[in-house]
Design a protein around this motif. Sequence first.
Motif, PDB file in Angstrom:
ATOM      1  N   GLU A  87      17.905   1.170   3.594  1.00 46.78           N
ATOM      2  CA  GLU A  87      16.881   2.071   3.061  1.00 46.78           C
ATOM      3  C   GLU A  87      15.689   1.283   2.519  1.00 46.78           C
ATOM      4  O   GLU A  87      14.534   1.600   2.804  1.00 46.78           O
ATOM      5  CB  GLU A  87      17.476   2.942   1.959  1.00 46.78           C
ATOM      6  N   PHE A  88      15.971   0.239   1.744  1.00 50.19           N
ATOM      7  CA  PHE A  88      14.893  -0.577   1.199  1.00 50.19           C
ATOM      8  C   PHE A  88      14.123  -1.270   2.324  1.00 50.19           C
ATOM      9  O   PHE A  88      12.895  -1.331   2.304  1.00 50.19           O
ATOM     10  CB  PHE A  88      15.444  -1.610   0.212  1.00 50.19           C
ATOM     11  N   ALA A  89      14.854  -1.781   3.317  1.00 55.09           N
ATOM     12  CA  ALA A  89      14.224  -2.479   4.446  1.00 55.09           C
ATOM     13  C   ALA A  89      13.263  -1.566   5.193  1.00 55.09           C
ATOM     14  O   ALA A  89      12.184  -2.001   5.604  1.00 55.09           O
ATOM     15  CB  ALA A  89      15.295  -3.018   5.384  1.00 55.09           C
ATOM     16  N   ALA A  90      13.652  -0.307   5.362  1.00 59.29           N
ATOM     17  CA  ALA A  90      12.773   0.639   6.053  1.00 59.29           C
ATOM     18  C   ALA A  90      11.458   0.789   5.297  1.00 59.29           C
ATOM     19  O   ALA A  90      10.370   0.772   5.887  1.00 59.29           O
ATOM     20  CB  ALA A  90      13.467   1.988   6.209  1.00 59.29           C
ATOM     21  N   PHE A  91      11.542   0.918   3.966  1.00 61.20           N
ATOM     22  CA  PHE A  91      10.320   1.036   3.174  1.00 61.20           C
ATOM     23  C   PHE A  91       9.535  -0.274   3.200  1.00 61.20           C
ATOM     24  O   PHE A  91       8.322  -0.271   3.419  1.00 61.20           O
ATOM     25  CB  PHE A  91      10.624   1.419   1.721  1.00 61.20           C
ATOM     26  N   PHE A  92      10.220  -1.384   2.980  1.00 61.69           N
ATOM     27  CA  PHE A  92       9.564  -2.690   2.895  1.00 61.69           C
ATOM     28  C   PHE A  92       8.803  -3.016   4.175  1.00 61.69           C
ATOM     29  O   PHE A  92       7.666  -3.478   4.133  1.00 61.69           O
ATOM     30  CB  PHE A  92      10.607  -3.764   2.579  1.00 61.69           C
ATOM     31  N   SER A  93       9.417  -2.762   5.327  1.00 58.02           N
ATOM     32  CA  SER A  93       8.746  -3.065   6.592  1.00 58.02           C
ATOM     33  C   SER A  93       7.499  -2.208   6.767  1.00 58.02           C
ATOM     34  O   SER A  93       6.457  -2.703   7.195  1.00 58.02           O
ATOM     35  CB  SER A  93       9.696  -2.885   7.776  1.00 58.02           C
ATOM     36  N   THR A  94       7.587  -0.943   6.431  1.00 57.34           N
ATOM     37  CA  THR A  94       6.434  -0.056   6.540  1.00 57.34           C
ATOM     38  C   THR A  94       5.352  -0.474   5.556  1.00 57.34           C
ATOM     39  O   THR A  94       4.162  -0.490   5.885  1.00 57.34           O
ATOM     40  CB  THR A  94       6.850   1.408   6.278  1.00 57.34           C
ATOM     41  N   TYR A  95       5.760  -0.830   4.350  1.00 57.01           N
ATOM     42  CA  TYR A  95       4.822  -1.266   3.316  1.00 57.01           C
ATOM     43  C   TYR A  95       4.027  -2.493   3.778  1.00 57.01           C
ATOM     44  O   TYR A  95       2.804  -2.522   3.677  1.00 57.01           O
ATOM     45  CB  TYR A  95       5.592  -1.562   2.027  1.00 57.01           C
TER      46      TYR A  95
END
Length: 186
Positions: free
Chosen positions: A90-98
């Motif tokens: 979940e964090f990775a999905a946000f981090f990559s988009t960020y």
Amino acid sequence: MPWTSIRDKPFHKNTRTSAFDDKRLAKAIATRDQSYKLLMWITNAIDRGHIQPSRGAHHSGGPDAATQWLRSNYYHIPEELRPPKDEVNEFAAFFSTYLTSSFDVIEGGGTRGEGPAPMGCRCELCMRIVNAPHLQAKKLYARDKRRANWLMAECVSKLAKRNALDIDDELAMQLVTDGKTRRYAA
């Protein structure tokens, strides 16, 4: 403050849970803040040799790349900057988009990954991680600012309705564009 998941309150169409739920919004903001802090740490850690820029040369990029990178560097990342193991995806999905939607790599002396040398992965995410010291926030254009104002006004209108306040679209827009009220509206 350690990173926490935004999954505490799932969003379902048939429930009264709102997309503007205060707790979910606060967690989303905390996730963004944690992502920024992690990026700042990455900037220094790569230069010091504490972590490898990219260990995965064969992934599709985006969340897959971020997940692989976080998992391969998990114990090198300070505890306060890493998500719990069961929330890495979940964090990775946000981090990559960020990283890909908020920052551009500024070419110049010291940028890494030029040429055909085997630097590892060349996806957008890995190129931003390896060039963390050379990232610059993307520039906002007038259309971006208009859209942000429109989204903020929509949010203010929904919040007012939820609190039984009568507010029209024009007043909501005025609240988010006026320098005296914008900060409170945000």
